[in-house]
Scaffold this motif. Sequence first.
Motif, mmCIF file in Angstrom:
data_model
loop_
_atom_site.group_PDB
_atom_site.id
_atom_site.type_symbol
_atom_site.label_atom_id
_atom_site.label_comp_id
_atom_site.label_asym_id
_atom_site.label_seq_id
_atom_site.Cartn_x
_atom_site.Cartn_y
_atom_site.Cartn_z
ATOM 1 N N GLN A 84 31.186 -18.372 54.383
ATOM 2 C CA GLN A 84 30.068 -18.706 53.518
ATOM 3 C C GLN A 84 29.077 -17.548 53.461
ATOM 4 O O GLN A 84 28.900 -16.806 54.427
ATOM 5 C CB GLN A 84 29.346 -19.949 54.058
ATOM 6 N N VAL B 290 25.330 -16.501 53.612
ATOM 7 C CA VAL B 290 24.095 -17.094 54.087
ATOM 8 C C VAL B 290 22.995 -16.051 54.043
ATOM 9 O O VAL B 290 23.223 -14.853 54.165
ATOM 10 C CB VAL B 290 24.239 -17.613 55.540
ATOM 11 N N ARG C 3 21.876 -21.468 52.502
ATOM 12 C CA ARG C 3 23.317 -21.234 52.566
ATOM 13 C C ARG C 3 23.940 -21.389 51.183
ATOM 14 O O ARG C 3 23.737 -22.400 50.504
ATOM 15 C CB ARG C 3 23.936 -22.238 53.541
ATOM 16 N N TYR D 236 21.151 -31.001 55.821
ATOM 17 C CA TYR D 236 21.152 -30.085 54.686
ATOM 18 C C TYR D 236 20.370 -30.685 53.521
ATOM 19 O O TYR D 236 20.388 -31.896 53.304
ATOM 20 C CB TYR D 236 22.583 -29.774 54.246
#
Length: 215
Positions: free
Chosen positions: A5, A7, A20, A39
Amino acid sequence: MITQQNVQLKPVSRGNYLMRNVLRHNMVFSEGSKGDAAYILTEGRIEISKNFEDRKKVFAILKPISIFGEMALFLDDGVRTATAIALEDSKVIVVTRDDLDEFMRESPKVIASIITVLVARLKSTTRKAMKAPSVGLGVVRILDLFSTCGKFELKYGATVKALAETFVSTPERIEQYIHGLADQGLLAVGRDENDVRIIRIRERDMLAAVMQKQE
């Protein structure tokens, strides 16, 4: 395939919180993994799902602004009970327990909002749980309906498939219930004159017979 991912740190509210970027089809978290953060979805769409008897059950498709994975902030050593996957390129703010402590000290309104979400979600989950049928009892009720209507022979394969689809279960699980009923003498599994596998219902009032055996 899950890739790494992207970030980055971005200012959110008063502090610097982790923003993110989640690429399409990538997981935010998976069922069974350790939960250490919640989140906040700011862009994109997130699917929340859970495996139920080897099948995926989708609980929600989230759009901005949504909080998810929040129970990790309140449970010690909790594990994720669902999987979160991005349906499109998305952005989420990562909220850790340390962030929560800061919110509690400096932003009581944020905590009130989180609690409101939790309460609403709990009510919704409770309603769904109350509506969720017992698969075993559901199988009995449907077979009982057939017998009440004078239908005592059913094609085995088609019946198992239909019951599995109706109760979001697996054919193997449905077969366990059917053979359990056969062991109780309430129905029989055999073949007709054309050698087609069938289920023969022996009890006209199957539901009453099952309830009586459970007493």
